[in-house]
Design an enzyme around this catalytic site. Structure first.
Site, PDB file in Angstrom:
ATOM      1  N   THR A 103      37.113  45.819  21.794  1.00 13.77           N
ATOM      2  CA  THR A 103      36.300  46.291  20.659  1.00 13.77           C
ATOM      3  C   THR A 103      36.228  47.815  20.727  1.00 13.77           C
ATOM      4  OG1 THR A 103      34.354  45.922  22.072  1.00 13.77           O
ATOM      5  CG2 THR A 103      34.853  44.224  20.456  1.00 13.77           C
TER       6      THR A 103
ATOM      7  N   CYS B  37      34.291  51.706  28.564  1.00 18.32           N
ATOM      8  CA  CYS B  37      33.048  51.221  27.952  1.00 18.32           C
ATOM      9  C   CYS B  37      31.974  52.270  27.668  1.00 18.32           C
ATOM     10  CB  CYS B  37      32.449  50.134  28.832  1.00 18.32           C
ATOM     11  SG  CYS B  37      33.503  48.686  28.912  1.00 18.32           S
TER      12      CYS B  37
END
Ligand code: NAI
Length: 477
Positions: free
Chosen positions: A87, A273
Site C-alpha cells: 500500500t 513503512c
C-alpha cells in the site's frame, strides 16, 4: 480450515509461515501475482532475508504451507483470506506524495469477490488508511455474483519489525483484531482470535472496533518514528553544545514514563513503512479538516529529512568543504541491520547527496545485492513535499561502485560512512583499513556503533552523531 494470503512479501511470507508452524492442522497458501517471488519462496534462496525464517519455511513447506501463483483457486477455497499487498504512497493524482495508493488492495478485493462461492473472513493485514474496510466492503459486495456469499472484514494490522520478524511473530507484544460490533462480526473476530490463540496468550490478543484497529497501526508507526525524530533533533543540539546524545538518551530512558527503547540517534529512519504511514496519517487528517494535526505529524518526516541532509553536510564540511573526486566508503545500505530491505533507506539520500557534490561512493553491504543498490541510486527521488519533482538520476551510477569486501571499499578512500548498524562493522580491523586510506582519514559513524576512542587512537578523525565534536570538525568559518 483453509487460509489464503494475498501478497508474498515481507509481511505475508513470514506471518503465514508462523501461522503454518503453530497451526499444523490449518492449510496455509500464500499467493502472489509475482511469479519470480513465488518461485523464490519455493526454493532454497527465499526472496527476503530474515533471521530464522528459512528454518520455519523449510519445516512447514509442503506440509501445510504452500506458495502459489494460482490466486483464483486458493482464494476461492479459503475460509479466511489475509490481504497483505503493498500500500505505497501515491505518486500522482489527488493526494500524490501523501495518500495511500490502494490500487493493489482494491485489485485483491475484486479478485476475492470474483472467485468466492463460499462466505469468507477477509483480513486486512496491509497497513491501510482508517475507514478502508468500509470501501473494501462495498467492492466485495458489489462484485460478488453469488448473493449467498457473505464477507466479514477484520482489521488485523501487523506490528512485526523487519530484522526481528520471526521473534516478533513468535512472541508478539500484542495481536490486534478489529471487527464490526455485530453478531457476525464478533463471530469472525472469535475465529481469527482462535487461530492466534494456538500460541499467543489470550490476554495479549486485543480486540477493538474496525476503525480503532486500522488507526492504531498508523498511530503506532507515527509514534515510533516520532521518537526517532525527537532524539535526532536532540542530537543536533548535542553537537552544538557539547552534550552527548547517548548520555542524554540514557538519562531520559530511565524514566519509566519514557522508557529506554528507540532512543538511539541515527542518520535517520528508513524502511517502507514509517514515512509512508505518517504521510498517510497526515492525509487522512487533512481530509477530515484537521490541518494542525496533520502539520504536527509532517514535522516528524521533515526532521528525518533534515537529519539525513545534516549528515551529508557534516561529511562535506569536515572534508574541507569538498568531496569532489574523493572516494568515500559506505558501510551499510539496508535501512537497518539483519535485513536486505532498502526501501526508503537513508543510505539512498546520503549517497545521492555526496555524489551530487562530486564524491565517488563505494558501497559495501552484507545482504543487499549490487543490482538493488544500482536500482535505488538511479531511481528518481519522489519528494513527499514536492510531489511533482522527479528527475532521472541515471547519471548517479557513474560515481557508484559496489564491492563485496569492506577492505576494498576502504582502500584509497578518504572516509568511511557507517549507515547501517550491522554487527560485523564493529569487529573490523580498522587499523588495517586506516593504513590503506588517504590521509587525513575520516570515519562518520551515522549509527554510533564503533569504538570512537580506539579509532581516534589509530589516527582517524571521527564524527559520531550527537557526540561532542572532534576539534578538527568544528567549523572555524
Ligand atoms: P511487499 O511489497 O514486500 O509485498 C506485497 C506483495 O503483494 C508483492 O509481492 C506484490 O506482488 C503482491 N501483490 C500486490 N497486488 C497483488 C494482487 N492483486 N494479487 C496477488 N499479489 C499481489 O510489501 P510488505 O512489506 O510485505 O507490506 C505489505 C503491507 O504490510 C503494506 O501495507 C505495509 O505497509 C504493511 N506492513 C509492512 C511491514 C514491513 O515491515 N514491511 C510491517 C507491518 C506492516
Amino acid at each position: 480450515m483453509k487460509i489464503a494470503c494475498i501478497g508474498a512479501g515481507y509481511v505475508g511470507g513470514p506471518t503465514m509461515a508462523m501461522v503454518a508452524l503453530k497451526c499444523p492442522e490449518i492449510q496455509v497458501v500464500v499467493v502472489d501475482i509475482n511469479e519470480e517471488r513465488i518461485k523464490a519462496w519455493n526454493s532454497d534462496k527465499l526472496p527476503i532475508y530474515e533471521p530464522g525464517l528459512f528454518e520455519v519455511v523449510k519445516e512447514c513447506r509442503g506440509r501445510n504451507l504452500f506458495f502459489s501463483t494460482d490466486t483464483k483457486k486458493h482464494v476461492g477455497e479459503a475460509d479466511i483470506v489475509f490481504v497483505s499487498v503493498n500500500t505505497p504512497t501515491k505518486t500522482h493524482g489527488i493526494g500524490a506524495g501523501k495518500a495511500a495508493d490502494l490500487t493493489y488492495w482494491e485489485g485483491a478485493a475484486r479478485l476475492i469477490a470474483s472467485v468466492s462461492t463460499s462466505s469468507k473472513i477477509v483480513v486486512e493485514k496491509s497497513t491501510v488508511p482508517v475507514k478502508t474496510a468500509e470501501a473494501i466492503g462495498k467492492v466485495l459486495k458489489r462484485n460478488c455474483q453469488d448473493p449467498n456469499v457473505q464477507f466479514e472484514i477484520l482489521s488485523n494490522p501487523e506490528f512485526l519489525a523487519e530484522g526481528t520478524a520471526m521473534e516478533d511473530l513468535r512472541n508478539p507484544d500484542r495481536v490486534l483484531v478489529g471487527g464490526a460490533d455485530t453478531e457476525s462480526g464478533r463471530k469472525a473476530i472469535e475465529t481469527l482470535v482462535s487461530v492466534y490463540a494456538h500460541w499467543i496468550p489470550r490476554e495479549r490478543i486485543l480486540t477493538a472496533n474496525l476503525w480503532s484497529a486500522e488507526l492504531a497501526k498508523l498511530t503506532a508507526n507515527a509514534f515510533l518514528a516520532q521518537r526517532i525524530s525527537s532524539i535526532n533533533a536532540i542530537s543536533a543540539l548535542c553537537e552544538a553544545t557539547g552534550a552527548d546524545v547517548s548520555q542524554v538518551g540514557h538519562a531520559i530512558g530511565t524514566d519509566s514514563r519514557i522508557g529506554p527503547k528507540f532512543l538511539n540517534a541515527s542518520v535517520g529512519f528508513g524502511g517502507s513503512c514509517f514515512q509512508k504511514d505518517i504521510l498517510n496519517l497526515c492525509y487522512v487528517c487533512e481530509s477530515v479538516g484537521l490541518k494542525e494535526v496533520a502539520e504536527y505529524w509532517y514535522q516528524v518526516v521533515s526532521m528525518n529529512d533534515y537529519q539525513k541532509q545534516r549528515f551529508v553536510e557534516r561529511v562535506i564540511s569536515a572534508m574541507f568543504n569538498t568531496v569532489s573526486q574523493k572516494k568515500i566508503a559506505i558501510y551499510g545500505f539496508a535501512f537497518k541491520k539483519d535485513t536486505g530491505d532498502t526501501r526508503e533507506t537513508p543510505a539512498i539520500d546520503v549517497c545521492k547527496g555526496l555524489i551530487r557534490d562530486g564524491a565517488k561512493v563505494c558501497v559495501y553491504d552484507p545482504e543487499v545485492t549490487p543490482e538493488q543498490i544500482f536500482r535505488d541510486l538511479s531511481a528518481p527521488k519522489f519528494e513527499w513535499d514536492r510531489p511533482n519533482y522527479s528527475r532521472s538520476q541515471s547519471h548517479m551510477l557513474e560515481n557508484v561502485q559496489v564491492v563485496s569486501d569492506p577492505a576494498a571499499a576502504a582502500e584509497g578512500s578518504h572516509a568511511i560512512c557507517i549507515l547501517t548498524e550491522w554487527d560485523e562493522f564493529k569487529t573490523y580491523d580498522y587499523q588495517a583499513m586506516y593504513d590503506k586510506m588517504t590521509k587525513p582519514a575520516f570515519i562518520f559513524d551515522g549509527r554510533n556503533i564503533l569504538d570512537h576512542a580506539q579509532l581516534r587512537e589509530i589516527g582517524f578523525i571521527v564524527y559520531a552523531l550527537g557526540k561532542p565534536l572532534d576539534p578538527f570538525l568544528v567549523k572555524g568559518y
